[in-house]
Write an enzyme that holds these catalytic residues in place. Structure first.
Site, PDB file in Angstrom:
ATOM      1  N   ASP A 309     -35.351  -4.441  23.101  1.00 19.92           N
ATOM      2  CA  ASP A 309     -34.359  -3.895  22.170  1.00 19.92           C
ATOM      3  C   ASP A 309     -34.027  -2.470  22.550  1.00 19.92           C
ATOM      4  O   ASP A 309     -34.678  -1.562  22.110  1.00 19.92           O
ATOM      5  CB  ASP A 309     -34.928  -3.985  20.746  1.00 19.92           C
ATOM      6  CG  ASP A 309     -33.898  -3.665  19.696  1.00 19.92           C
ATOM      7  OD1 ASP A 309     -32.703  -3.573  20.032  1.00 19.92           O
ATOM      8  OD2 ASP A 309     -34.286  -3.487  18.521  1.00 19.92           O
ATOM      9  N   GLU A 343     -27.428   2.475  17.594  1.00 24.10           N
ATOM     10  CA  GLU A 343     -27.442   1.206  16.859  1.00 24.10           C
ATOM     11  C   GLU A 343     -28.596   1.190  15.859  1.00 24.10           C
ATOM     12  O   GLU A 343     -28.456   0.697  14.746  1.00 24.10           O
ATOM     13  CB  GLU A 343     -27.606   0.037  17.845  1.00 24.10           C
ATOM     14  CG  GLU A 343     -27.441  -1.342  17.211  1.00 24.10           C
ATOM     15  CD  GLU A 343     -28.703  -1.931  16.603  1.00 24.10           C
ATOM     16  OE1 GLU A 343     -28.589  -2.908  15.847  1.00 24.10           O
ATOM     17  OE2 GLU A 343     -29.804  -1.417  16.853  1.00 24.10           O
ATOM     18  N   ASP A 371     -27.812  -8.170  22.195  1.00 24.06           N
ATOM     19  CA  ASP A 371     -28.835  -7.392  21.490  1.00 24.06           C
ATOM     20  C   ASP A 371     -29.842  -8.339  20.834  1.00 24.06           C
ATOM     21  O   ASP A 371     -30.180  -8.199  19.670  1.00 24.06           O
ATOM     22  CB  ASP A 371     -28.159  -6.480  20.445  1.00 24.06           C
ATOM     23  CG  ASP A 371     -29.159  -5.547  19.773  1.00 24.06           C
ATOM     24  OD1 ASP A 371     -30.283  -5.390  20.311  1.00 24.06           O
ATOM     25  OD2 ASP A 371     -28.835  -4.986  18.714  1.00 24.06           O
ATOM     26  N   HIS A 443     -39.279  -3.432  17.849  1.00 18.64           N
ATOM     27  CA  HIS A 443     -39.574  -2.219  17.064  1.00 18.64           C
ATOM     28  C   HIS A 443     -41.067  -1.866  17.038  1.00 18.64           C
ATOM     29  O   HIS A 443     -41.512  -1.160  16.142  1.00 18.64           O
ATOM     30  CB  HIS A 443     -39.050  -2.330  15.623  1.00 18.64           C
ATOM     31  CG  HIS A 443     -37.556  -2.457  15.524  1.00 18.64           C
ATOM     32  ND1 HIS A 443     -36.890  -2.403  14.324  1.00 18.64           N
ATOM     33  CD2 HIS A 443     -36.599  -2.627  16.470  1.00 18.64           C
ATOM     34  CE1 HIS A 443     -35.574  -2.543  14.535  1.00 18.64           C
ATOM     35  NE2 HIS A 443     -35.388  -2.693  15.834  1.00 18.64           N
TER      36      HIS A 443
END
Ligand SMILES: [Zn+2]
Length: 488
Positions: A309, A343, A371, A443
């Site tokens: 990501d 983003e 993405d 993340h």
């Protein structure tokens, strides 16, 4: 005779049923690409599949430049590197200004200082990470009793009398089974509101901090960061994500009695920083004013190195335009590569682009963003009307040799930077990918370069190259989306 005719009719119905002929095909004959375009697309597919250009660029962005959170020196370095690289390859490059937030992570610790049957003079460490944009606790932390809410409904039932002065812990967990079944984005959509909206919901009832079970899978005690979105009408309280294991630990102890947590978060929100979207054009030969965007986002979270990501999506898009350029192809329309900024915590890049190009939106034929990680592609997801999808149907044949011949029309597409363009009627596309393990790393500190499989990245680049080139070079342009195409 009647018998045979019945069988024939039944067979015909069965055939139509099996083929599931879409309404668009019933209304108009299926389109075909010219032999020249088909041959070019096949050449392009092969070139992208055998190139390691995207993979090398992903290594550069992740292992060398590192995490690229908006406003950070690495994000700045990434824009400079990419602009120089695109110029070297021979594109017209420009930087379009975007003002971005500048949030910097500080210390982040949690410990249980009171719980049922706690051995005296001990505390229990809790693994957590601050949510992006979170406000800080006092420097020496805040200590408060925990109240567990499995859901927003439960929080409401608890009410102010049970929540005020406490730390709310949202324990709703990412559904790994759903992800395994190919519904990872849905699993994420179900829990991410506890991260984005949970803190403000808790603050409205007087909570002093909010914690959420990480919005992601995986069982290695890794907390997943991501944005908190503070509501303007609620007090801002410190917000962090717990490793799934720690959310369960707290929930289990809280069932047995009083649990008190000391939470220390010392992030800082600094003044906004000037940054940019990096834009590179490959000018169209016949309709240069018409634009097909192919893109990914350059910024990333700060815990890992932003590999899945979104270095993967960005460099797949980069690999796609690189293959077009290397083969010396000149599509009728302009192919515009965009590396979006911000983003992850604001979508400032996507919004600025739509605002700055508002007067020219009608010339935006389509926009593509990757993405969704580096997983193997099955085809293409389309937020587009039936006529546009029908026009692209011949792509299924071009992509079939790499088992990526699916075109999936949808109303929900994971291309955050393109939402402002989608709202203005631009058809939106993304690669349709295997995302079963995407939210295991998403993340977290484990979103690193080693998670990218070079072959699968090249497959994504091939899908993007063929899709972008087909849209840019078909004799007729794709129709814009009707209002209801986005709501199918
Ligand atoms: Zn992303």
């Amino acid at each position: 005779v009647r018998h045979t005719s019945f069988i024939r009719t039944a067979f015909l119905f069965a055939l139509i049923f099996c083929l599931g002929v879409p309404s668009a095909f019933a209304q108009q004959p299926p389109s075909e690409f010219s032999p020249e375009l088909s041959a070019t697309l096949e050449k392009l597919r092969r070139a992208a599949l055998t190139s390691d250009y995207g993979y090398r660029q992903a290594e550069r962005l992740t292992n060398k430049i590192g995490p690229r959170l908006s406003g950070s020196p690495q994000a700045q370095r990434a824009t400079e590197h990419l602009a120089a690289e695109l110029k070297r390859v021979g594109f017209d490059v420009r930087l379009e200004k975007v003002m971005v937030p500048h949030w910097v992570r500080g210390a982040e610790t949690g410990e249980l200082v009171e719980y049922p049957e706690r051995p005296s003079q001990t505390t229990q460490k809790i693994v957590l990470t601050a949510l992006g944009g979170s406000v800080a606790t006092p420097n020496d932390g805040l200590t408060a009793e925990v109240v567990v809410a499995e859901s927003f409904e439960r929080l409401k039932t608890l009410g102010r009398e049970n929540v005020a002065g406490k730390i709310v812990v949202f324990t709703s967990r990412f559904d790994e089974r759903l992800a395994t079944q190919g519904q990872a984005s849905e699993a994420y959509r179900l829990v991410s509101p506890y991260r984005t909206q949970g803190p403000s919901e808790a603050a409205r009832l007087g909570a002093v901090a909010a914690l959420n079970a990480s919005a992601g899978g995986g069982g290695n005690r890794l907390p997943h960061t991501g944005s908190v979105v503070y509501a303007p009408d609620a007090p801002k309280i410190p917000a962090a994500a717990l490793a799934a294991e720690d959310a369960e630990l707290i929930a289990g102890l809280a069932k047995q009695g009083k649990v008190v947590l000391r939470l220390t978060l010392t992030p800082q929100t600094l003044p906004d920083v000037e940054s940019c979207n990096v834009i590179a054009d490959l000018k169209g030969s016949e309709f240069p004013e018409q634009i097909v965007i192919v893109s990914g986002h350059l910024d990333s979270w700060d815990l890992g190195t932003g590999a899945l990501d979104d270095a993967a999506g960005l460099t797949a898009a980069l690999g796609a335009v690189h293959a077009v350029k290397e083969l010396g192809l000149k599509p009728r329309r302009t192919i515009r590569f965009i590396a979006w900024m911000n983003e992850e915590n604001g979508v400032a890049g996507g919004r600025a682009y739509a605002a700055d190009h508002q007067s020219n939106i009608a010339n935006h034929v389509a926009a593509i963003e990757a993405d969704s990680g580096a997983g193997r592609p099955f085809g293409v997801t389309a937020l587009a009307g039936d006529p546009a999808v029908a026009m692209l149907h011949p792509l299924t044949q071009i992509l079939k040799p790499m088992d990526a011949g699916v075109i999936h029309a949808t109303a929900r597409i994971g291309a955050t930077d393109l939402q402002p363009l989608a709202a203005l009627g631009v058809p939106i596309f993304s690669p349709l990918q295997d995302m079963r393990t995407y939210f295991t790393y998403h993340h977290t500190a484990a979103d690193t370069f080693d998670k990218i499989n070079p072959h699968e990245l090249a497959q994504c680049a091939a899908v993007l190259a063929v899709l972008a080139y087909a849209i840019a070079d078909m004799p007729d342009r794709l129709p814009r989306n009707e209002r209801n195409d986005a709501k199918r």
